[in-house]
Design an enzyme around this catalytic site. Structure first.
Site, PDB file in Angstrom:
ATOM      1  N   ASP A  36       0.474  -2.773  -5.924  1.00 36.07           N
ATOM      2  CA  ASP A  36       0.636  -3.260  -7.301  1.00 36.07           C
ATOM      3  C   ASP A  36      -0.708  -3.717  -7.880  1.00 36.07           C
ATOM      4  O   ASP A  36      -1.590  -4.149  -7.150  1.00 36.07           O
ATOM      5  CB  ASP A  36       1.642  -4.419  -7.304  1.00 36.07           C
ATOM      6  CG  ASP A  36       2.186  -4.697  -8.694  1.00 36.07           C
ATOM      7  OD1 ASP A  36       2.005  -3.862  -9.591  1.00 36.07           O
ATOM      8  OD2 ASP A  36       2.794  -5.769  -8.878  1.00 36.07           O
ATOM      9  N   HIS A  53      -4.381   3.891 -11.910  1.00 37.85           N
ATOM     10  CA  HIS A  53      -3.564   4.706 -10.986  1.00 37.85           C
ATOM     11  C   HIS A  53      -4.440   5.720 -10.262  1.00 37.85           C
ATOM     12  O   HIS A  53      -4.263   5.976  -9.064  1.00 37.85           O
ATOM     13  CB  HIS A  53      -2.445   5.423 -11.751  1.00 37.85           C
ATOM     14  CG  HIS A  53      -1.478   4.479 -12.422  1.00 37.85           C
ATOM     15  ND1 HIS A  53      -0.957   3.381 -11.775  1.00 37.85           N
ATOM     16  CD2 HIS A  53      -0.949   4.470 -13.672  1.00 37.85           C
ATOM     17  CE1 HIS A  53      -0.139   2.728 -12.607  1.00 37.85           C
ATOM     18  NE2 HIS A  53      -0.127   3.375 -13.758  1.00 37.85           N
ATOM     19  N   LEU A 147       0.855   9.582  12.787  1.00 31.55           N
ATOM     20  CA  LEU A 147       1.292   8.631  11.755  1.00 31.55           C
ATOM     21  C   LEU A 147       2.290   9.270  10.788  1.00 31.55           C
ATOM     22  O   LEU A 147       2.066  10.391  10.314  1.00 31.55           O
ATOM     23  CB  LEU A 147       0.056   8.145  10.969  1.00 31.55           C
ATOM     24  CG  LEU A 147       0.323   7.310   9.714  1.00 31.55           C
ATOM     25  CD1 LEU A 147       0.829   5.916  10.084  1.00 31.55           C
ATOM     26  CD2 LEU A 147      -0.938   7.196   8.854  1.00 31.55           C
TER      27      LEU A 147
END
Ligand code: IPE
Ligand code: IPE
Ligand code: MG
Length: 256
Positions: A36, A53, A147
């Site tokens: 965020d 972004h 991962l």
């Protein structure tokens, strides 16, 4: 600023390098991050929100690399919530282009590093070009065993629960399931996270101390770590600090 000071202060308190220190102890197997603060990062620089972004996707790549290096098993990144459709169309459109943009350069590296891309969220409601880019990343990495890089895309925990309840009800109606046999395992296995273990550590950046409809069931016993740092400013060092703090907490799961 305070975050930075605390970080350096803590770093000095412990012997040697923080990265070496955290590698001496078990790292969280599943780290989930509410990424965020992109908009505020851009605003501070008098730039449009989408610039935040764009910067944020670079951090996604850096944090994926360090998580992989540390041996984290699952990294879940909250990229777009079921509520984020409320944003201006231009911003939503830009966010929906980010997977194509990012994977065009990042996917070869993920393939090479044995990282497996997965998603949770309402996939079918994403624009088809976004679906294609993400589906390609999932397909091209589906045999990878390292991962798991799990993107929460058009994800909302309440939406996930509604869908789970619908499926369970359907199975009861079809006599595949007896309502009396419904237990926690039944619910967990009908959530989008299904076979993924619950997060050990949940991080939220940008100073907001809330969960915003993220993994409400799964974080029942996660350790929570909040920082004022905005997502585009979040570094490998911050992740290592969060892991260090996690390693020094006492998890009791209701016991003593
Ligand atoms: C997080 O940053 C990215 C998404 C929610 C898609 P924000 O866009 O929420 O940034 P702020 O919170 O407005 O600063
Ligand atoms: C949560 O951030 C969703 C993501 C990070 C994708 P928001 O910025 O949407 O959350 P609120 O609106 O501040 O609660
Ligand atoms: Mg936000």
């Amino acid at each position: 600023m305070i975050d930075k000071l605390l970080f350096w202060k803590k770093k000095k308190e412990i012997s040697g390098d923080l990265l070496e220190e955290v590698q001496k102890h078990p790292v969280p197997r599943h780290i989930a991050i509410i990424m965020d603060g992109n908009g505020r990062w851009a605003k501070k620089r008098a730039m449009p929100r989408i610039a935040g972004h764009h910067e944020g996707t670079k951090v996604v790549q850096r944090i994926t690399r360090i998580a992989d290096k540390l041996g984290v098993e699952v990294l879940t990144l909250y990229a777009f919530s079921t509520e984020n459709w409320k944003r201006p169309q231009g911003e939503v459109d830009y966010l929906m282009k980010l997977p194509e943009q990012m994977f065009s350069t990042f996917l070869p590296e993920l393939i090479e590093k044995n990282v497996r891309v997965q998603t949770i969220g309402n996939f079918d409601k994403l624009p088809s070009h976004t679906q294609r880019a993400v589906q390609k990343a999932m397909d091209d990495t589906k045999h990878n065993t390292g991962l798991i890089l799990n993107f929460a895309l058009n994800y909302g925990s309440r939406d996930e629960m509604v869908q789970a309840v619908r499926k369970i009800a359907e199975e009861c109606k079809e006599n595949q399931l007896d309502a009396n046999d419904i237990n926690e395992e039944t619910i967990a296995s009908h959530l989008m996270t299904n076979k993924i273990e619950d997060p050990d550590l949940l991080i939220r950046t940008s100073g907001e101390i809330r969960i915003s409809n993220f993994m409400l069931w799964q974080i029942a016993y996660s350790e929570l770590w909040f920082t004022n740092v905005l997502w585009p400013d979040f570094t490998e060092e911050h992740l290592v600090q969060a892991i260090y703090d996690f390693q020094h907490r006492g998890r009791r799961f209701g016991g003593i």
